[in-house]
Design an enzyme around this catalytic site. Sequence first.
Site, PDB file in Angstrom:
ATOM      1  N   GLU A 127       0.963  -1.156   0.201  1.00 63.66           N
ATOM      2  CA  GLU A 127       0.022   0.292  -0.064  1.00 63.66           C
ATOM      3  C   GLU A 127       1.188   1.219   0.066  1.00 63.66           C
ATOM      4  OE1 GLU A 127      -3.668  -1.688   2.670  1.00 63.66           O
ATOM      5  OE2 GLU A 127      -2.166   0.036   3.060  1.00 63.66           O
ATOM      6  N   GLY A 242       7.668 -16.842  -2.882  1.00 66.09           N
ATOM      7  CA  GLY A 242       8.220 -16.246  -4.190  1.00 66.09           C
ATOM      8  C   GLY A 242       9.790 -15.532  -3.970  1.00 66.09           C
ATOM      9  N   ARG A 268      32.556  -8.167 -31.783  1.00 61.17           N
ATOM     10  CA  ARG A 268      33.411  -6.832 -32.132  1.00 61.17           C
ATOM     11  C   ARG A 268      34.390  -6.907 -31.801  1.00 61.17           C
ATOM     12  NH1 ARG A 268      32.583  -1.888 -33.329  1.00 61.17           N
ATOM     13  NH2 ARG A 268      33.215  -0.232 -31.940  1.00 61.17           N
ATOM     14  N   GLN A 279      42.417  -8.265 -22.505  1.00 60.55           N
ATOM     15  CA  GLN A 279      42.032  -8.693 -20.666  1.00 60.55           C
ATOM     16  C   GLN A 279      40.752  -8.310 -19.511  1.00 60.55           C
ATOM     17  OE1 GLN A 279      45.566  -8.515 -18.772  1.00 60.55           O
ATOM     18  NE2 GLN A 279      44.907 -10.029 -17.475  1.00 60.55           N
ATOM     19  N   ILE A 337      30.492  -4.075 -21.684  1.00 55.86           N
ATOM     20  CA  ILE A 337      31.071  -4.262 -23.177  1.00 55.86           C
ATOM     21  C   ILE A 337      30.403  -4.163 -24.328  1.00 55.86           C
ATOM     22  CG2 ILE A 337      31.344  -7.022 -24.275  1.00 55.86           C
ATOM     23  CD1 ILE A 337      31.530  -8.235 -21.198  1.00 55.86           C
ATOM     24  N   GLY A 339      29.729  -0.764 -24.957  1.00 52.21           N
ATOM     25  CA  GLY A 339      29.961   0.278 -24.785  1.00 52.21           C
ATOM     26  C   GLY A 339      28.621   1.114 -25.663  1.00 52.21           C
ATOM     27  N   GLU A 363       9.514  -8.188  -3.891  1.00 50.10           N
ATOM     28  CA  GLU A 363       9.424  -9.174  -2.710  1.00 50.10           C
ATOM     29  C   GLU A 363      10.454  -9.046  -2.271  1.00 50.10           C
ATOM     30  OE1 GLU A 363       7.012 -12.426  -3.075  1.00 50.10           O
ATOM     31  OE2 GLU A 363       6.861 -11.819  -5.140  1.00 50.10           O
ATOM     32  N   THR A 365      13.027  -6.095  -0.836  1.00 51.99           N
ATOM     33  CA  THR A 365      14.293  -6.038  -0.350  1.00 51.99           C
ATOM     34  C   THR A 365      15.797  -6.387  -0.224  1.00 51.99           C
ATOM     35  OG1 THR A 365      14.757  -3.958   1.065  1.00 51.99           O
ATOM     36  CG2 THR A 365      12.994  -3.061  -0.335  1.00 51.99           C
ATOM     37  N   SER A 366      16.729  -6.045  -1.168  1.00 56.00           N
ATOM     38  CA  SER A 366      17.983  -6.282  -0.471  1.00 56.00           C
ATOM     39  C   SER A 366      18.559  -5.796   0.869  1.00 56.00           C
ATOM     40  CB  SER A 366      18.917  -5.476  -1.407  1.00 56.00           C
ATOM     41  OG  SER A 366      19.044  -6.398  -2.635  1.00 56.00           O
TER      42      SER A 366
END
Length: 380
Positions: A127, A242, A268, A279, A337, A339, A363, A365-366
Site C-alpha cells: 500500500e 516468492g 566486435r 584482458q 562490454i 559500449g 518480494e 528489498t535487498s
Amino acid sequence: MDTFLTEKGRAVRRSVRGFCERELRPIARQIDQEASFPWEVVEKMGRLGYFGIQVPHELGGAGMDAVCYCVVIEEISRVCAGLGLCVTVHNSVAVYPLMAFGSGEQKRKWVPPLARGQKIGAFCLTEPNAGSDAAGIEATAIRNGDHYIVNANKVFVTNGGVADVCLIFARTDPKAGRKGISVVVAERGTPGFVVGDLEDLCGVRANPVSSIRLYDCPVPAENLLGREGMGLKIGLAALDAGRMGIAAQAVGISQAALEEGVLYARQRRQFGVPIGQHQAVGGMLADMAARVEASRLLVYRSARLRDQGKSFGQAAAMAKLYAAEAASEVTDKALQIHGGYGYSKAYPVERYYRDARVTRIYEGTSEVHRLVVARGLLEE
C-alpha cells in the site's frame, strides 16, 4: 549446470527454452516497448502448465517439483522478464497460498482455472504506506453478516491489470495490531472492485502492474483464506516461495546478459582482434559467468530444500539477495562490454539492465533480505 538437474529437469529446460525461443523471442522487444501483455502467448503457456507448475494433476496443474519450477521461471525470464514475473508471482504468491491454506472447496473453485491459466492471480499486500513493513497495512475487511466489506488501496500489484483472483491483505480486527490481519480473496467484477491505471515502469514492462482499489466491496465470508488473524503467517509463507521465484527470474536475466556479452565480445573487433581477447573484457566475462553460476546454485539449493520438505526460507532469502545483486552487476557489465551500443535499444542488453534493477526491490528489498539472513544466523 544441467549436470545438477535430473533427466526430468533437463527435459523441462529444453522444452521451455524451445517454446520461449519460438513464441517469446520474436515479440520480446515489442511488448517491452509497447508495455503490452501478449495474451495469445499466455494462453499457450497456460495449456502447457506454466501457470500451475507445482499444482497436482488432479487440480489441473503440471505436478512438477520446486527445482523444475525454478527452471521454468529462469527460462521464461531469460527471454522476457515481464512474463517471467507474471508466471512466478501467479504460481508462488497467488496459487501457492490457496494450495497451502485454502479449504477443499476453495481449492476446487479457484485452483483449476488458475493452474490452466484461464484466470490470473495477484498478491495484494503493498500500500502507499506499507511495503517492507507488512504489518503497517491500512486496508480493512469488516464482517457484515455473510460478507466482508473490504476497503483497500493496493499499489504496485504485479499482474494487477489482468488479474481475476486477488489475495487481499486487510485488517479484520483493526484493534488487534499484527494479529488482526487476514487474507480475503476478491474477484474482478465484484461491485467496488476497481483496477487502477497501469504503471509506466522502467523495466519488466510486459507485465501489467497496477493499483487495485476496493470501495465498500462485498466479499463473501467463505472467501476468507485460513482463519482471521492468519494474514502475516500466510504472507510470510508465500513470500518465502516468492523469493525463490524472483531469484530464478534474476538468474534468467543474468544468463541472457552473459550470452549477449559473450556473443558481442566474439564479434566486435578493436585493435585488430575480437574484444573478448582483451584482458579487461575477458575479465568482465569471467566475473559475469561466476556470478550467474553461483546464483543458480543458491536457487537450486533453496528449491531442493523445499522439495525435501525442509525449512527453506533462509536459503531462499540468500538466493534472492545474491541473485538480484548479481543480476544488476552482470547486466551492467554486459552493457559496458557493448559500449555505446549497449545504451541503445537496438541491442537487448539495455532491456536486461532495466529488468534486473527491480529484482532488488520486489518480494522484499535487498536491505530486508540482509536483515532476514542476519537474523537467521544470530538465532542459530
